[in-house]
Write an enzyme that holds these catalytic residues in place. Structure first.
Site, mmCIF file in Angstrom:
data_model
loop_
_atom_site.group_PDB
_atom_site.id
_atom_site.type_symbol
_atom_site.label_atom_id
_atom_site.label_comp_id
_atom_site.label_asym_id
_atom_site.label_seq_id
_atom_site.Cartn_x
_atom_site.Cartn_y
_atom_site.Cartn_z
ATOM 1 C CB SER A 429 49.024 61.907 0.580
ATOM 2 O OG SER A 429 48.420 61.472 0.871
ATOM 3 C CG HIS A 457 53.567 63.109 1.701
ATOM 4 N ND1 HIS A 457 54.149 63.686 0.729
ATOM 5 C CD2 HIS A 457 53.035 62.456 2.620
ATOM 6 C CE1 HIS A 457 53.294 62.767 -0.152
ATOM 7 N NE2 HIS A 457 51.997 61.854 0.579
ATOM 8 C CE LYS A 487 55.401 59.457 0.436
ATOM 9 N NZ LYS A 487 54.821 59.362 -1.111
HETATM 10 N N1 PMP Z 1 52.687 57.212 3.742
HETATM 11 C C1 PMP Z 1 51.860 58.516 2.720
HETATM 12 C C2 PMP Z 1 51.580 59.677 3.520
HETATM 13 C C3 PMP Z 1 52.089 58.537 1.816
HETATM 14 O O1 PMP Z 1 52.472 59.520 1.323
HETATM 15 C C4 PMP Z 1 52.699 57.633 0.753
HETATM 16 C C5 PMP Z 1 53.874 57.465 -0.480
HETATM 17 N N2 PMP Z 1 51.869 58.267 -0.506
HETATM 18 C C6 PMP Z 1 53.624 56.621 1.533
HETATM 19 C C7 PMP Z 1 53.181 56.240 2.717
HETATM 20 C C8 PMP Z 1 54.127 55.084 0.974
HETATM 21 O O2 PMP Z 1 55.674 55.223 0.861
HETATM 22 P P1 PMP Z 1 55.698 54.740 -0.825
HETATM 23 O O3 PMP Z 1 56.220 55.705 -0.990
HETATM 24 O O4 PMP Z 1 57.941 54.672 0.250
HETATM 25 O O5 PMP Z 1 55.994 53.304 -0.537
#
Ligand code: PMP
Length: 636
Positions: A429, A457, A487
């Site tokens: 991320s 992602h 996303k």
């Molecule tokens: N995994 C990754 C790699 C993320 O970037 C994120 C969100 N930033 C999440 C999980 C969490 O997902 P959510 O926003 O749906 O809670």
């Protein structure tokens, strides 16, 4: 029997290889002596500085006891160590100690002393007989410490008031300044009989082990010995020390204020920004229009009319909230339809829907492994994976980022564990790079480990039609393919695509699935509609990829090398403050590009994190590249 107080002094000193670990004293009535001995022994044995090899507990009847009224307590709120020290100096000046600047300059010399420095307040002559040892205020207690006792633990606050009260009442003492040597305790105090006990909330940096105290004396030299005798030998009981409960609220808030000041001084304070517009490549912040280069809505589906219509239709039909958790009354047709759709999109037997991606990670990891199991996790995995690992109770072994040899080696260390789980972000991320899924799967199967990837992602981004890493590499599936709807799918919620067997297991074991209300029907229906749009319009994925290629070429033309196999393009900056300055310069020029700082990335690895969308225009992308180069000083 000497004296008439009927009280006993119980003193404890604990050391290890002659190094002082812990010490305390209580003055209690005879019936409380056995209990006090056991409390102090417990305190000595459980001290964070280590296990002692020698504990001395001395019980004596100290004879006549002096009773003193506790100094009144006033809290002085400060937010930086400099401010705290300046406040200490000005309070003591107010109390008649004039040479405070010189006294503060001497403070350093107390750091190595066990006791306090005893200083003539006017001539600054040092009066303690042994400069290394200093003068130690001992032989004192809170009058009802047994009632307030903290189960063998230490009530720093009450102990400090007791000590300060004794010192302030010692003959000839006109003031005291104290900074704790506990690296976690940033609060200090100054005290005199006139101004009372002034707690200074921040007087040193968190993490700093330096501390000390100075007793300020005014009087004849020949009376110094009796002052020291009072401080070290005269038993004192202090009445009216505030009970812990009465100050707990204030102490709690001080702790928060101190932490915030540490965050501020490191340039890490975060604030919330309100955008007055739907997700998309442009936003309104108040009356300013900004180009957004930081949205996770990669395919611009959050505001797509087909998606928003599905959300409002589902709300009207199924209600705003689902009214229960998935296993009780919270499963409605939109939830089931979405799970089926996700499984078919990702090519798995089944799918399990969670309220968020964060909860999917935490719940899945916690369900799959526990104490006695091992997790081998990439060092740059998302916080929700890290939190799942921590909650699981399993042994967590971190492997070097993207290094499949290291993963193999670390999995091979865990052959004795009952279960092994290897887990990695599919696209990282903060760095935007991609896991080598085929090798990851090989290493997992060679080591008989569960394989789990987080496609937050990569869903909608990787693979010709956005199906993720399995499509991108043309390889097999991991055991757990996790993702988020928040996303590229423009909605909210998390999911796990997997075999029917694992899905059933998660529905029975994943606590964040079982104990949280299911996603609202609108979110489920919106994600379902977004999946349909994605299936029918794969050109969005292609367009996003073209935008990434175009943007990185635009950056390269301006001397910034950046590459990305995903929609995330990190631009390294390093220093937290420089990254913040670049982000605000970009905002000034109309671009929303966030600075990513610790704890999202390691300290000193701050960066600008650009996230692109399929709907960014070339014009926006090249002017953004220009603005970034300017903000980083590549252009003048
Ligand atoms: N995994 C990754 C790699 C993320 O970037 C994120 C969100 N930033 C999440 C999980 C969490 O997902 P959510 O926003 O749906 O809670």
């Amino acid at each position: 029997m000497k004296g008439s107080s009927g009280l006993f002094s119980v003193k404890m000193r604990a050391s290890c290889s002659r190094r002082h670990i812990s010490g305390a004293e209580k003055i209690v009535p005879p019936h409380a002596v056995p209990h006090t001995v056991s409390q102090l022994a417990e305190r000595a044995l459980n001290h964070p500085k280590g296990v002692p090899d020698f504990i001395n507990i001395k019980i004596e009847n100290p004879g006549a006891i002096v009773r003193l009224e506790a100094l009144p307590v006033v809290t002085e709120r400060t937010s930086t160590p400099d401010e705290g020290l300046a406040r200490a100096a000005s309070l003591l000046k107010e109390a008649g100690v004039l040479r405070m600047d010189e006294i503060m300059a001497l403070f350093r010399e107390t750091y190595s002393m066990r006791g306090a420095m005893l200083l003539d307040a006017d001539t600054l002559e040092r009066l303690e007989p042994d400069r290394e040892r200093g003068v130690r205020a001992t032989c004192m207690d809170d009058s009802d410490s047994i009632l307030k006792g903290t189960a063998g633990g230490k009530n720093h606050y009450a102990e400090a008031i007791v000590l300060a009260t004794k010192v302030a009442n010692a003959p000839g003492i006109v003031g005291e300044i104290c900074v704790s040597d506990d690296p976690d305790y940033v609060t200090g105090y100054v005290a005199t009989r006139n101004i009372g006990y002034r707690r200074i909330t921040v007087i040193k940096e968190k993490g700093d082990p330096a501390g000390g105290r100075i007793f300020l004396y005014r009087g004849r030299r020949e009376d110094v010995a009796s002052t020291i005798r009072f401080l070290e030998k005269t038993p004192v009981v202090v009445e009216g020390v505030p009970v812990l409960g009465a100050v707990a609220e204030e102490r709690r808030m001080d702790g928060l204020a101190a932490e915030m000041s540490v965050i501020d001084s490191a340039g890490l304070r975060r604030g919330i920004r309100v955008l007055d517009s739907p997700a998309g490549p442009e936003a309104l912040a108040g009356c300013r229009r900004l180009a957004v280069l930081s949205s996770n809505d990669y395919l611009d589906l959050a505001r797509d009319p087909r998606v928003t219509a599905a959300a409002s239709g589902a709300s009207a039909k199924w209600g705003a909230g689902s009214g229960g958790s998935r296993l009780t009354t919270g499963t409605q047709p939109p939830h089931v339809a979405l799970e089926r759709h996700l499984a078919s999109f990702k090519g798995t037997d089944d799918a399990v829907l969670f309220a968020t991606g964060y909860m999917a990670n935490v719940g899945t990891i916690q369900a799959l492994v526990k104490k006695g199991d091992a997790i081998v996790s990439d060092e740059l995995n998302h916080a929700s994976i890290i939190d799942g690992c921590r909650l699981s109770g399993a042994d967590v072994i971190v492997y070097r980022h993207g290094d499949m040899d290291d993963l193999a080696r670390k999995l091979s260390f865990c052959r004795e564990h009952r279960r092994r789980l290897a887990v990695s972000d599919a696209v990282f991320s903060m760095d935007g790079d991609m896991l080598d899924l085929p090798r990851f799967l090989d290493v997992c199967s060679a080591n008989d480990a569960f394989s789990m990837i987080d496609e937050a992602h990569s869903t909608g981004v990787a693979g010709a039609t956005g199906r993720g890493l399995v499509e991108h590499f043309g390889c097999g599936h991991p055991d757990i393919l996790l993702g988020t709807l928040s996303k590229a799918l423009g909605s909210a919620g998390g999911f796990v695509c997997c075999s029917g067997e694992i899905a059933d297991f998660l529905r029975n074991r994943a606590r964040s699935f079982i104990f949280s209300t299911s996603p609202c029907p609108a979110a489920a229906a919106a994600a379902d509609a977004a999946l349909t749009v994605l299936e029918n319009e794969p050109w969005r994925v292609e367009k996003l990829r073209e935008n990434v290629g175009f943007f990185t070429r635009e950056l390269a033309r301006r001397g910034i090398s950046a590459k990305s196999p995903s929609a995330i393009v990190p631009i390294p900056v390093g220093d937290e403050r420089r990254a913040m300055a670049a982000a605000s310069a970009l905002e000034e020029s109309g671009f929303l590009v966030p600075a990513i700082r610790y704890p999202a990335v390691p300290m000193g690895a701050a960066r600008l994190r650009v996230a692109l969308m399929s709907s960014h225009t070339r014009e926006t992308l090249s002017s953004a590249a220009e603005a970034i180069a300017r903000a980083l000083g590549n252009l003048v």
